[in-house]
Design an enzyme around this catalytic site. Structure first.
Site, PDB file in Angstrom:
ATOM      1  N   GLY A  66       0.765  -1.251   0.000  1.00  0.00           N
ATOM      2  CA  GLY A  66       0.000   0.000   0.000  1.00  0.00           C
ATOM      3  C   GLY A  66       0.791   1.292   0.000  1.00  0.00           C
ATOM      4  N   ASP A  87      -1.298  -6.026  -8.313  1.00  0.00           N
ATOM      5  CA  ASP A  87      -2.662  -5.501  -8.291  1.00  0.00           C
ATOM      6  C   ASP A  87      -3.484  -6.528  -7.517  1.00  0.00           C
ATOM      7  OD1 ASP A  87      -5.332  -4.995  -8.784  1.00  0.00           O
ATOM      8  OD2 ASP A  87      -4.997  -4.333 -10.852  1.00  0.00           O
ATOM      9  N   VAL A  88      -3.981  -6.152  -6.343  1.00  0.00           N
ATOM     10  CA  VAL A  88      -4.616  -7.154  -5.472  1.00  0.00           C
ATOM     11  C   VAL A  88      -5.977  -7.623  -5.995  1.00  0.00           C
ATOM     12  CG1 VAL A  88      -3.393  -6.401  -3.393  1.00  0.00           C
ATOM     13  CG2 VAL A  88      -5.676  -5.457  -3.904  1.00  0.00           C
ATOM     14  N   TYR A 101     -18.148   9.285   2.598  1.00  0.00           N
ATOM     15  CA  TYR A 101     -17.314   8.070   2.682  1.00  0.00           C
ATOM     16  C   TYR A 101     -17.998   6.891   1.971  1.00  0.00           C
ATOM     17  CZ  TYR A 101     -13.463   5.355   4.611  1.00  0.00           C
ATOM     18  OH  TYR A 101     -12.339   4.591   4.754  1.00  0.00           O
ATOM     19  N   LYS A 109     -15.155  -0.924   4.438  1.00  0.00           N
ATOM     20  CA  LYS A 109     -14.414  -0.999   5.711  1.00  0.00           C
ATOM     21  C   LYS A 109     -15.160  -1.859   6.733  1.00  0.00           C
ATOM     22  CE  LYS A 109     -10.796   1.495   4.697  1.00  0.00           C
ATOM     23  NZ  LYS A 109      -9.612   0.756   4.233  1.00  0.00           N
ATOM     24  N   ILE A 133      -6.152  11.504   7.664  1.00  0.00           N
ATOM     25  CA  ILE A 133      -4.746  11.869   7.418  1.00  0.00           C
ATOM     26  C   ILE A 133      -4.660  12.261   5.949  1.00  0.00           C
ATOM     27  CG2 ILE A 133      -2.396  10.894   7.230  1.00  0.00           C
ATOM     28  CD1 ILE A 133      -3.215   8.977   9.554  1.00  0.00           C
ATOM     29  N   ARG A 134      -3.915  13.317   5.640  1.00  0.00           N
ATOM     30  CA  ARG A 134      -3.859  13.765   4.236  1.00  0.00           C
ATOM     31  C   ARG A 134      -3.013  12.827   3.377  1.00  0.00           C
ATOM     32  NH1 ARG A 134      -6.460  18.483   3.700  1.00  0.00           N
ATOM     33  NH2 ARG A 134      -6.696  19.632   5.652  1.00  0.00           N
ATOM     34  N   THR A 135      -3.690  12.061   2.520  1.00  0.00           N
ATOM     35  CA  THR A 135      -3.014  11.152   1.579  1.00  0.00           C
ATOM     36  C   THR A 135      -3.772  11.226   0.262  1.00  0.00           C
ATOM     37  OG1 THR A 135      -4.443   9.291   2.144  1.00  0.00           O
ATOM     38  CG2 THR A 135      -2.431   9.509   3.446  1.00  0.00           C
ATOM     39  N   SER A 186      -5.510   8.913  -1.147  1.00  0.00           N
ATOM     40  CA  SER A 186      -6.835   8.301  -1.013  1.00  0.00           C
ATOM     41  C   SER A 186      -7.808   9.201  -0.269  1.00  0.00           C
ATOM     42  CB  SER A 186      -6.748   6.981  -0.254  1.00  0.00           C
ATOM     43  OG  SER A 186      -6.050   6.045  -1.005  1.00  0.00           O
TER      44      SER A 186
HETATM   45  P1  NAD Z   1      -2.770   5.962  -0.200  1.00  0.00           P
HETATM   46  O1  NAD Z   1      -3.502   6.456  -1.402  1.00  0.00           O
HETATM   47  O2  NAD Z   1      -1.428   6.489   0.053  1.00  0.00           O
HETATM   48  O3  NAD Z   1      -2.733   4.383  -0.172  1.00  0.00           O
HETATM   49  C1  NAD Z   1      -3.711   3.580  -0.782  1.00  0.00           C
HETATM   50  C2  NAD Z   1      -2.965   2.484  -1.487  1.00  0.00           C
HETATM   51  O4  NAD Z   1      -3.872   1.552  -2.081  1.00  0.00           O
HETATM   52  C3  NAD Z   1      -2.080   3.015  -2.637  1.00  0.00           C
HETATM   53  O5  NAD Z   1      -0.756   2.597  -2.455  1.00  0.00           O
HETATM   54  C4  NAD Z   1      -2.661   2.352  -3.864  1.00  0.00           C
HETATM   55  O6  NAD Z   1      -1.724   2.065  -4.851  1.00  0.00           O
HETATM   56  C5  NAD Z   1      -3.224   1.078  -3.245  1.00  0.00           C
HETATM   57  N1  NAD Z   1      -4.144   0.376  -4.128  1.00  0.00           N
HETATM   58  C6  NAD Z   1      -5.328   0.808  -4.648  1.00  0.00           C
HETATM   59  N2  NAD Z   1      -5.835  -0.134  -5.464  1.00  0.00           N
HETATM   60  C7  NAD Z   1      -4.967  -1.179  -5.452  1.00  0.00           C
HETATM   61  C8  NAD Z   1      -4.926  -2.439  -6.098  1.00  0.00           C
HETATM   62  N3  NAD Z   1      -5.898  -2.841  -6.938  1.00  0.00           N
HETATM   63  N4  NAD Z   1      -3.871  -3.250  -5.867  1.00  0.00           N
HETATM   64  C9  NAD Z   1      -2.873  -2.881  -5.039  1.00  0.00           C
HETATM   65  N5  NAD Z   1      -2.851  -1.706  -4.401  1.00  0.00           N
HETATM   66  C10 NAD Z   1      -3.886  -0.860  -4.609  1.00  0.00           C
HETATM   67  O7  NAD Z   1      -3.765   6.319   1.020  1.00  0.00           O
HETATM   68  P2  NAD Z   1      -3.695   5.936   2.559  1.00  0.00           P
HETATM   69  O8  NAD Z   1      -4.558   6.958   3.228  1.00  0.00           O
HETATM   70  O9  NAD Z   1      -2.317   5.732   3.001  1.00  0.00           O
HETATM   71  O10 NAD Z   1      -4.507   4.573   2.598  1.00  0.00           O
HETATM   72  C11 NAD Z   1      -3.988   3.395   3.193  1.00  0.00           C
HETATM   73  C12 NAD Z   1      -5.084   2.684   3.971  1.00  0.00           C
HETATM   74  O11 NAD Z   1      -5.441   3.453   5.110  1.00  0.00           O
HETATM   75  C13 NAD Z   1      -6.369   2.456   3.183  1.00  0.00           C
HETATM   76  O12 NAD Z   1      -6.931   1.215   3.566  1.00  0.00           O
HETATM   77  C14 NAD Z   1      -7.245   3.584   3.700  1.00  0.00           C
HETATM   78  O13 NAD Z   1      -8.625   3.320   3.525  1.00  0.00           O
HETATM   79  C15 NAD Z   1      -6.838   3.571   5.156  1.00  0.00           C
HETATM   80  N6  NAD Z   1      -7.199   4.760   5.944  1.00  0.00           N
HETATM   81  C16 NAD Z   1      -6.830   5.989   5.525  1.00  0.00           C
HETATM   82  C17 NAD Z   1      -7.180   7.104   6.291  1.00  0.00           C
HETATM   83  C18 NAD Z   1      -6.801   8.490   5.837  1.00  0.00           C
HETATM   84  O14 NAD Z   1      -7.443   9.455   6.309  1.00  0.00           O
HETATM   85  N7  NAD Z   1      -5.816   8.667   4.986  1.00  0.00           N
HETATM   86  C19 NAD Z   1      -7.893   6.937   7.488  1.00  0.00           C
HETATM   87  C20 NAD Z   1      -8.244   5.655   7.884  1.00  0.00           C
HETATM   88  C21 NAD Z   1      -7.900   4.560   7.113  1.00  0.00           C
END
Ligand code: NAD
Length: 259
Positions: A13, A67-68, A159, A166, A195-197, A199
């Site tokens: 990820g 790709d999962v 969301y 989730k 968290i700012r990312t 996604s």
């Molecule tokens: P991110 O965009 O940095 O990471 C998401 C990742 O998912 C990316 O690396 C992307 O390439 C990968 N991905 C998407 N489709 C894919 C596929 N088919 N095969 C393989 N990889 C795939 O964003 P993030 O915020 O770091 O997200 C990581 C996790 O944390 C996610 O599960 C997200 O839902 C969760 N999360 C994020 C937050 C937030 O506010 N950022 C809060 C709670 C939970």
């Protein structure tokens, strides 16, 4: 001595240096872990992952496209992991996907079947597919960890289908924990505050969510991704040896507030 000295595993990820997975990786490496990094295929993606790892991932970090949503990619990832490691101690699942066109307040009811199925496939089913391969490489037990969010349990505007995914992911962690416990494999999730990312920026209304957490959470601030990294170290290490099937909130306490 690090809490993860001698431990090996996969961190799924990382998209860039803001990814939660990248912060988890930084904490794991600092505690002595050796990690492989499966990432979404594509040259551009690989370049970004390499860049994200440049200051802590070593000279030649082990990257592999995966790709999962494709079983053959997951099989190949674990085949390569077996060549490298024999056995693994942890897997981090920090990935999710849903069509951003449907991550807008008021759009959940319009979610088409294909968008729904894709979100659940990539964001939730993939944990089961990964755990099935991982257990074969965890003869002495291990720790599997997934990332979730409060929108699994509460209806958070915007969301939408990701909240449903989730909820499924959290249920998957419990069922996996139940079945894999006798092999000494623990399965837990972390529910992070916003968290700012890449996604999170796809979620409509995310700026309001940040403001709201700052105003209402007991700690009156948003969390840092590094704080998620520290909790992930706890869950991957012996410090949490008696903990499985749990969801730990790292959200400045936001989830406990009733008003
Ligand atoms: P991110 O965009 O940095 O990471 C998401 C990742 O998912 C990316 O690396 C992307 O390439 C990968 N991905 C998407 N489709 C894919 C596929 N088919 N095969 C393989 N990889 C795939 O964003 P993030 O915020 O770091 O997200 C990581 C996790 O944390 C996610 O599960 C997200 O839902 C969760 N999360 C994020 C937050 C937030 O506010 N950022 C809060 C709670 C939970």
């Amino acid at each position: 001595m690090g809490l993860l000295d001698g431990r090996k595993g996969l961190i799924f990820g990382i998209a860039n240096d803001r990814s939660i997975a990248c912060h988890i990786a930084r904490s794991f490496v600092a505690e002595g872990a050796t990690c492989g990094f499966p990432h979404l295929p594509g040259e551009k993606n690989e370049r970004r992952v390499r860049k994200a790892l440049q200051d802590f991932g070593g000279d030649d970090p082990w990257l592999m496209p995966c790709d999962v949503s494709r079983d053959e990619d997951i099989d190949e990832t674990f085949a390569q992991a077996r060549e490298r490691f024999d056995a693994i101690d942890f897997v981090v699942h920090s990935l999710a996907f849903a069509d951003r066109a449907y991550l807008k307040p008021g759009k959940f009811v319009d979610t088409p079947r294909d968008v729904y199925c894709q979100a659940l496939d990539i964001s939730a089913y993939s944990l089961v597919a990964i755990a099935r391969r991982a257990k074969e490489m965890m003869p002495k037990g291990g720790s599997i960890l997934a990332m979730t969010y409060y929108g699994s349990d509460k209806a958070v505007p915007g969301y939408n289908v990701m909240g449903v995914a989730k909820a499924a992911l959290e249920a998957c962690t419990r069922y996996l924990a139940l079945e894999l416990g006798e092999q000494g494999i623990r399965v837990n999730s972390i529910s992070a505050g916003p968290i700012r990312t890449l996604s999170s920026m796809a979620v409509g209304g995310i700026d309001e969510i940040f403001e709201w957490v700052q105003k209402k959470a007991p700690l009156h601030r948003n969390v840092e991704a590094s704080e998620v990294g520290k909790t992930a170290v706890y869950l991957a290490s012996d410090l949490s040896s008696g903990v499985t099937g749990e969801n730990i909130f790292v959200d400045s306490g936001y989830n406990i507030v009733g008003l």
